[in-house]
Design an enzyme around this catalytic site. Structure first.
Site, PDB file in Angstrom:
ATOM      1  N   LYS A 235       3.961  13.730  16.614  1.00 54.08           N
ATOM      2  CA  LYS A 235       2.535  13.774  17.194  1.00 54.08           C
ATOM      3  C   LYS A 235       2.395  12.512  18.399  1.00 54.08           C
ATOM      4  O   LYS A 235       2.944  11.560  17.998  1.00 54.08           O
ATOM      5  CB  LYS A 235       1.568  13.857  16.455  1.00 54.08           C
ATOM      6  CG  LYS A 235       0.244  14.202  17.001  1.00 54.08           C
ATOM      7  CD  LYS A 235       0.056  15.828  16.879  1.00 54.08           C
ATOM      8  CE  LYS A 235      -1.085  16.530  17.268  1.00 54.08           C
ATOM      9  NZ  LYS A 235      -1.058  17.889  16.922  1.00 54.08           N
TER      10      LYS A 235
HETATM   11  N1  GLU Z   1      -0.463  21.205  19.095  1.00 56.33           N
HETATM   12  C1  GLU Z   1      -0.178  22.375  18.200  1.00 56.33           C
HETATM   13  C2  GLU Z   1      -0.774  21.823  16.768  1.00 56.33           C
HETATM   14  O1  GLU Z   1      -1.311  20.939  16.281  1.00 56.33           O
HETATM   15  C3  GLU Z   1       1.143  22.715  18.607  1.00 56.33           C
HETATM   16  C4  GLU Z   1       2.374  22.002  18.479  1.00 56.33           C
HETATM   17  C5  GLU Z   1       3.667  22.276  18.922  1.00 56.33           C
HETATM   18  O2  GLU Z   1       3.727  23.497  19.440  1.00 56.33           O
HETATM   19  O3  GLU Z   1       4.370  21.683  18.782  1.00 56.33           O
HETATM   20  O4  GLU Z   1       0.050  22.684  15.900  1.00 56.33           O
END
Ligand code: GLU
Length: 421
Positions: free
Chosen positions: A111
């Protein structure tokens, strides 16, 4: 960290770790392995200098936490918000590892975040922040390393800037370095509604278990951003009865059903659900406490806590947002018999579709929306069945079952790979 610690002191990482510890203990993981899996592989902190429109220079702090590469390249969103912390990003990175493992897609978890208030930044400033952040973490990202995606306050345009910056450095267009891109730049059909669609698929599966009909299933959606609005729209179109919708500034309630098509038009114009005349206006807290079959929190973290969990009158909780329920609230909901579809299962549609986008970019061959939706359904249904079966087998709630299933899969890969020394 102990689960008994006062809830309002629990950080996102601590909430994750509290659940992780329960699941790891139930799985009988040995202590060394358990510590390793709870700890991120790498945490990157960058300080991003940016020329502002008024001629001054500002420095923004940014993070990228890579939790695990045991099952494949890291995967996870990038968020922009004034209250982003390293701890929050650390917790969400770990949750991405578990989410990808629950969906059984070949990614680890990561993240990213930048401390900034996008509402106070011009487009040019946002572009410069994004490009410099990308340049700072360039050695650590890429299609085989770590693949960012949109998250809170970032979007297709943000991903296009990252893709372009990355490609300028590699001297060729590398679309698979991010997902959630615009369609014309290697993005995938169905991406925008994927998380909401995934939430609906898990709700559909829960309904089958309970033998309920959509028409008599009352739904309340909290949050009307990308996830909430798409989930509400898709569920409304497929026959659910949406009786309440809330966003940050207001909530609308109508026991005979809110006209979501009209609400979507209203929100496009007014940017809020507040003032919509298709129902009665009630408090944003109050709406969480209304009687319904499904409550779908799709906004931010920690909206269901020990303070309001006993007032939740939904029978099913579908967690569209990441971490909307705190660990003490989990226990209360479980005791009260609420069927929780945890975030790492309910909102896994987003990252599953990111996986599809990454696959399509690497193949240079793009699927039709029908193929794509069918494959999303396969992933979500088998993840749902896997979690529920694990919970029944080990006599734990769905949240701990999802963690156990995920940790088991990651630990298995790690054991196969061994520790490089
Ligand atoms: N931000 C989204 C999540 O928390 C998608 C993450 C992604 O597609 O890599 O799952």
């Amino acid at each position: 960290m102990s689960i008994e610690k006062k809830e309002n002191e629990l950080s996102v990482y601590e909430s994750m770790a509290a659940r992780y510890d329960v699941a790891a203990r139930k799985l009988g993981l040995d202590e060394g392995l358990s510590t390793y899996l709870r700890t991120p592989n790498r945490e990157i902190i960058v300080h991003i200098p940016v020329d502002m429109d008024d001629g001054t220079m500002k420095v923004f702090d940014g993070f990228r936490v890579q939790h695990s590469i045991a099952r494949g390249p890291c995967k996870g969103g990038l968020r922009y918000a004034p209250n982003v912390t390293l701890d929050e990003i650390r917790g969400l990175a770990a949750e991405m590892t578990w989410k990808c493992a629950v969906a059984n897609i070949p990614f680890g978890g990561a993240k990213g975040g930048i401390i900034c208030d996008p509402s106070k930044l011009s487009n040019g400033e946002l572009e410069r922040i994004t490009r410099r952040y990308t340049a700072e973490i360039l050695d650590y990202i890429g299609p085989d390393r770590d693949v960012p995606a949109p998250d809170m306050n970032t979007n297709e345009q943000t991903m296009a800037w990252i893709m372009d910056t990355y490609s300028m450095h590699t001297r060729h267009t590398e679309t698979a370095c991010v997902t959630g891109k615009p369609l014309d730049l290697g993005g995938s059909l169905g991406r925008r509604e994927a998380t909401g669609r995934g939430c609906m698929i898990t709700a559909d599966e829960a309904l089958k278990r309970f033998g309920w009909k959509k028409e008599s299933t009352r739904v309340i959606v909290q949050g009307f951003g990308n996830v909430g609005s798409q989930a509400a729209r898709l569920m409304y179109e497929s026959g659910y009865k949406i009786i309440g919708v809330a966003d940050i500034s207001g909530a609308v309630f109508n026991s005979s059903g809110v006209d979501i098509a009209r609400l979507v038009e209203y929100v496009e114009k007014h940017k809020t659900v507040q003032g919509f005349d298709g129902g009665e206006s009630i408090g944003v807290q109050e709406i969480l406490e209304q009687e319904c079959e499904i409550l779908l929190p799709a906004a931010t973290e920690s909206v269901i806590t020990s303070k309001n969990a006993h007032k939740v009158r939904a029978k099913i909780l579908v967690e569209g947002a990441n971490s909307p329920t705190t660990p003490p609230a989990d226990d209360i909901l479980f005791e009260r018999g609420v069927f929780v579809i945890p975030d790492i299962l309910a909102n896994a549609g987003g990252v599953s579709v990111s996986y599809f986008e990454w696959v399509q970019d690497r193949q240079g061959y793009f699927w039709t929306e029908a193929v794509f939706n069918e494959r999303l359904k396969q992933i979500m249904v088998s993840a749902f069945d896997g979690v529920v079966a694990f919970g029944e087998k080990h006599k734990v709630n769905n949240r701990i079952a999802a963690y156990m299933l995920a940790i088991d899969r990651v630990a298995f890969c790690l054991k196969l790979r061994g520790i490089y020394a």
